[in-house]
Design a protein around this motif. Structure first.
Motif, PDB file in Angstrom:
ATOM      1  N   LEU A 185       0.828  -1.208   0.000  1.00  0.00           N
ATOM      2  CA  LEU A 185       0.000   0.000   0.000  1.00  0.00           C
ATOM      3  C   LEU A 185       0.861   1.256   0.000  1.00  0.00           C
ATOM      4  O   LEU A 185       0.605   2.200  -0.750  1.00  0.00           O
ATOM      5  CB  LEU A 185      -0.910  -0.015   1.229  1.00  0.00           C
ATOM      6  N   LEU A 186       1.908   1.272   0.839  1.00  0.00           N
ATOM      7  CA  LEU A 186       2.735   2.462   0.973  1.00  0.00           C
ATOM      8  C   LEU A 186       3.668   2.641  -0.220  1.00  0.00           C
ATOM      9  O   LEU A 186       3.967   3.773  -0.614  1.00  0.00           O
ATOM     10  CB  LEU A 186       3.522   2.405   2.287  1.00  0.00           C
ATOM     11  N   THR A 187       4.125   1.534  -0.801  1.00  0.00           N
ATOM     12  CA  THR A 187       4.917   1.634  -2.021  1.00  0.00           C
ATOM     13  C   THR A 187       4.079   2.246  -3.140  1.00  0.00           C
ATOM     14  O   THR A 187       4.526   3.149  -3.861  1.00  0.00           O
ATOM     15  CB  THR A 187       5.431   0.250  -2.459  1.00  0.00           C
ATOM     16  N   ALA A 188       2.852   1.759  -3.285  1.00  0.00           N
ATOM     17  CA  ALA A 188       1.960   2.294  -4.317  1.00  0.00           C
ATOM     18  C   ALA A 188       1.668   3.768  -4.087  1.00  0.00           C
ATOM     19  O   ALA A 188       1.564   4.553  -5.033  1.00  0.00           O
ATOM     20  CB  ALA A 188       0.664   1.488  -4.354  1.00  0.00           C
ATOM     21  N   ALA A 189       1.543   4.161  -2.812  1.00  0.00           N
ATOM     22  CA  ALA A 189       1.322   5.578  -2.497  1.00  0.00           C
ATOM     23  C   ALA A 189       2.517   6.419  -2.921  1.00  0.00           C
ATOM     24  O   ALA A 189       2.370   7.480  -3.545  1.00  0.00           O
ATOM     25  CB  ALA A 189       1.059   5.742  -1.005  1.00  0.00           C
ATOM     26  N   ALA A 190       3.732   5.956  -2.593  1.00  0.00           N
ATOM     27  CA  ALA A 190       4.942   6.709  -2.943  1.00  0.00           C
ATOM     28  C   ALA A 190       5.159   6.772  -4.448  1.00  0.00           C
ATOM     29  O   ALA A 190       5.742   7.738  -4.960  1.00  0.00           O
ATOM     30  CB  ALA A 190       6.151   6.099  -2.248  1.00  0.00           C
ATOM     31  N   GLU A 191       4.693   5.755  -5.175  1.00  0.00           N
ATOM     32  CA  GLU A 191       4.806   5.762  -6.632  1.00  0.00           C
ATOM     33  C   GLU A 191       4.014   6.900  -7.266  1.00  0.00           C
ATOM     34  O   GLU A 191       4.262   7.275  -8.414  1.00  0.00           O
ATOM     35  CB  GLU A 191       4.329   4.426  -7.205  1.00  0.00           C
ATOM     36  N   GLU A 192       3.066   7.460  -6.512  1.00  0.00           N
ATOM     37  CA  GLU A 192       2.329   8.619  -7.005  1.00  0.00           C
ATOM     38  C   GLU A 192       3.167   9.889  -6.924  1.00  0.00           C
ATOM     39  O   GLU A 192       2.697  10.974  -7.236  1.00  0.00           O
ATOM     40  CB  GLU A 192       1.032   8.797  -6.211  1.00  0.00           C
ATOM     41  N   CYS A 193       4.424   9.735  -6.501  1.00  0.00           N
ATOM     42  CA  CYS A 193       5.380  10.840  -6.378  1.00  0.00           C
ATOM     43  C   CYS A 193       5.107  11.690  -5.136  1.00  0.00           C
ATOM     44  O   CYS A 193       5.031  12.932  -5.202  1.00  0.00           O
ATOM     45  CB  CYS A 193       5.436  11.682  -7.645  1.00  0.00           C
ATOM     46  N   VAL A 194       4.939  11.001  -4.010  1.00  0.00           N
ATOM     47  CA  VAL A 194       4.955  11.640  -2.700  1.00  0.00           C
ATOM     48  C   VAL A 194       5.931  10.860  -1.821  1.00  0.00           C
ATOM     49  O   VAL A 194       6.159   9.672  -2.034  1.00  0.00           O
ATOM     50  CB  VAL A 194       3.555  11.674  -2.029  1.00  0.00           C
TER      51      VAL A 194
END
Length: 236
Positions: A81-90
């Motif tokens: 979940l957190l990897t996917a969130a960071a992939e949004e460029c945050v």
């Protein structure tokens, strides 16, 4: 707390601690199924009581998502979940504690990120606090500690494992994301109303999934909705 409620949250703890323990070294992560707007690769690194999911790519300057875990969980429990969130460029600053309801650990993680990654977050990044279950309720408390711009609360428990200490600032955007098959932290009868009562700029979302959907892969429909709000509020 009634015995039935203790049993429920014991089940949460057992399920959440099943994730892998976070490594103390930085490592490159494979894509975790981010939304259609994702364009960043992600590296994971450890701090003091925190793990950072650090993006690379996109604009090169990033805002911050502070994350609090559910009861008994760790940041590794939510790795997809957190990897996917960071992939949004945050840049995701995740507390490692299994008890994140008071918001202090998330506050520390975000402040470490501001200092450690000042070259890519700048002097005044937008900050959104987030978390699951206990961490979702605690996202309100963390927002008050950090004067955050927004709150993305994932299946927040505001009844058994944490309490929202006070309403967030009137200019803080808030979304609480609930799931139709969640019997542990459902919107009705109390969690939705508690979220609404503590926010002037409130949105409530309902998705499919159970209380454990966020710990599987990139979080299913819950993760998709979470990333929608990350893009809306944190991606410049």
């Amino acid at each position: 707390m009634k015995l039935s409620n203790i049993a429920k949250h014991a089940c949460i703890s057992v399920a959440l601690v099943s994730g892998l323990v976070v490594s103390g070294t930085a490592s490159a992560l494979q894509p975790g199924g981010g939304g259609s707007g994702s364009s960043c690769s992600v590296t994971r690194a450890s701090g003091s009581g925190a793990v950072f999911y650090v993006p690379r790519g996109g604009s090169g300057t990033y805002n911050i998502l502070g994350w609090g875990n559910g009861t008994g969980g760790f940041s590794s429990t939510y790795r997809g979940l957190l990897t996917a969130a960071a992939e949004e460029c945050v840049l995701v600053a995740a507390a490692t504690t299994s008890s994140s309801g008071n918001g202090r650990a998330v506050e520390s993680a975000v402040n470490q990120a501001k200092s450690r990654y000042s070259s890519i977050v700048g002097s005044n990044p937008k900050v959104c606090t987030s978390g699951h279950s206990q961490g979702g309720g605690g996202a309100f408390n963390a927002a008050n500690r950090l004067d955050a711009d927004c709150v993305i609360a994932v299946q927040p428990d505001t009844v058994f494992t944490t309490r929202i200490d006070r309403a967030v600032s009137s200019d803080t955007d808030v979304v609480c994301i609930f799931s139709s098959a969640d019997t542990l932290a459902p919107a009705f009868p109390l969690n939705g109303s508690n979220c609404r009562r503590n926010s002037s700029r409130y949105t409530q979302e309902s998705t499919s999934g159970t209380h454990f959907t966020p710990i599987s892969g990139s979080g299913g429909a819950v993760g998709t909705k979470m990333r929608e709000y990350i893009n809306r509020w944190l991606v410049d």
